[in-house]
Scaffold this motif. Sequence first.
Motif, mmCIF file in Angstrom:
data_model
loop_
_atom_site.group_PDB
_atom_site.id
_atom_site.type_symbol
_atom_site.label_atom_id
_atom_site.label_comp_id
_atom_site.label_asym_id
_atom_site.label_seq_id
_atom_site.Cartn_x
_atom_site.Cartn_y
_atom_site.Cartn_z
ATOM 1 N N ASP A 248 0.813 -1.211 0.000
ATOM 2 C CA ASP A 248 0.000 0.000 0.000
ATOM 3 C C ASP A 248 0.852 1.270 0.000
ATOM 4 O O ASP A 248 0.333 2.365 -0.193
ATOM 5 C CB ASP A 248 -0.907 0.038 1.220
ATOM 6 N N TYR A 249 2.141 1.120 0.231
ATOM 7 C CA TYR A 249 3.010 2.264 0.467
ATOM 8 C C TYR A 249 3.922 2.551 -0.719
ATOM 9 O O TYR A 249 4.493 1.619 -1.309
ATOM 10 C CB TYR A 249 3.900 2.013 1.686
ATOM 11 N N ALA A 250 4.094 3.820 -1.032
ATOM 12 C CA ALA A 250 5.181 4.207 -1.920
ATOM 13 C C ALA A 250 6.502 4.064 -1.158
ATOM 14 O O ALA A 250 6.538 4.186 0.071
ATOM 15 C CB ALA A 250 5.012 5.651 -2.387
ATOM 16 N N ILE A 251 7.551 3.789 -1.877
ATOM 17 C CA ILE A 251 8.878 3.659 -1.278
ATOM 18 C C ILE A 251 9.817 4.685 -1.901
ATOM 19 O O ILE A 251 9.826 4.882 -3.117
ATOM 20 C CB ILE A 251 9.454 2.253 -1.489
ATOM 21 N N GLY A 252 10.584 5.315 -1.065
ATOM 22 C CA GLY A 252 11.570 6.271 -1.534
ATOM 23 C C GLY A 252 12.956 5.923 -1.029
ATOM 24 O O GLY A 252 13.108 5.332 0.040
ATOM 25 N N VAL B 96 25.194 8.073 3.098
ATOM 26 C CA VAL B 96 24.369 7.045 3.732
ATOM 27 C C VAL B 96 23.024 7.052 3.015
ATOM 28 O O VAL B 96 22.412 8.113 2.879
ATOM 29 C CB VAL B 96 24.184 7.300 5.237
ATOM 30 N N TYR B 97 22.608 5.901 2.562
ATOM 31 C CA TYR B 97 21.361 5.763 1.817
ATOM 32 C C TYR B 97 20.276 5.175 2.717
ATOM 33 O O TYR B 97 20.510 4.174 3.402
ATOM 34 C CB TYR B 97 21.572 4.878 0.589
ATOM 35 N N TYR B 98 19.122 5.811 2.679
ATOM 36 C CA TYR B 98 17.991 5.400 3.493
ATOM 37 C C TYR B 98 16.801 5.046 2.603
ATOM 38 O O TYR B 98 16.565 5.718 1.592
ATOM 39 C CB TYR B 98 17.550 6.534 4.418
ATOM 40 N N CYS B 99 16.045 4.045 3.017
ATOM 41 C CA CYS B 99 14.756 3.815 2.372
ATOM 42 C C CYS B 99 13.655 4.246 3.346
ATOM 43 O O CYS B 99 13.852 4.249 4.568
ATOM 44 C CB CYS B 99 14.579 2.365 1.950
ATOM 45 N N ALA B 100 12.541 4.625 2.773
ATOM 46 C CA ALA B 100 11.428 5.127 3.572
ATOM 47 C C ALA B 100 10.119 4.776 2.901
ATOM 48 O O ALA B 100 10.075 4.528 1.685
ATOM 49 C CB ALA B 100 11.550 6.637 3.744
ATOM 50 N N ALA B 101 9.040 4.778 3.683
ATOM 51 C CA ALA B 101 7.729 4.379 3.189
ATOM 52 C C ALA B 101 6.720 5.497 3.387
ATOM 53 O O ALA B 101 6.633 6.083 4.479
ATOM 54 C CB ALA B 101 7.265 3.113 3.898
ATOM 55 N N ASP B 102 5.971 5.774 2.331
ATOM 56 C CA ASP B 102 4.924 6.804 2.320
ATOM 57 C C ASP B 102 3.577 6.098 2.259
ATOM 58 O O ASP B 102 3.324 5.334 1.320
ATOM 59 C CB ASP B 102 5.133 7.695 1.090
ATOM 60 N N PRO B 103 2.681 6.349 3.222
ATOM 61 C CA PRO B 103 1.400 5.643 3.234
ATOM 62 C C PRO B 103 0.509 5.958 2.040
ATOM 63 O O PRO B 103 -0.444 5.219 1.777
ATOM 64 C CB PRO B 103 0.756 6.103 4.548
#
Length: 127
Positions: A31-35, A93-100
């Motif tokens: 359900d989430y976009a990922i960045g 430093v690379y991070y992943c994140a989730a957008d609802p």
Amino acid sequence: EVQLQASGGGSVQSGGSLRLSCAASGFAFGDYAIGWFRQAPGKEREGVSCISNRGDNTFHEPEVRHRFTISRDNAKNTAYLQMNSLKPEDTAVYYCAADPVGSPIVARRGLAEYDFWGQGTLVTVSS
């Protein structure tokens, strides 16, 4: 418990490649976009690439366009960032994140849109 585990970082020479992975758990990944974001020493965190929840829409910032490719496998709750033709200025430093909000992604690619963050993985590119 929500978790985003970024991995795959390392040290490479200029022109090399790396593939980052972002393994998710504890929420409805599909359900989430990922960045993907990155933060270089002494600089602010910036967006790199993002992908819609279904994987049918992607966006790459100009400085990585045509070199980086974001993808996801919802069956595996994992997102990826394939990085080719790496340059020293990609060191961060690379991070992943989730957008609802799974879609759209371009208008929502700011850091504040993302609720969940991983711990980061270090990419070092030497000249």
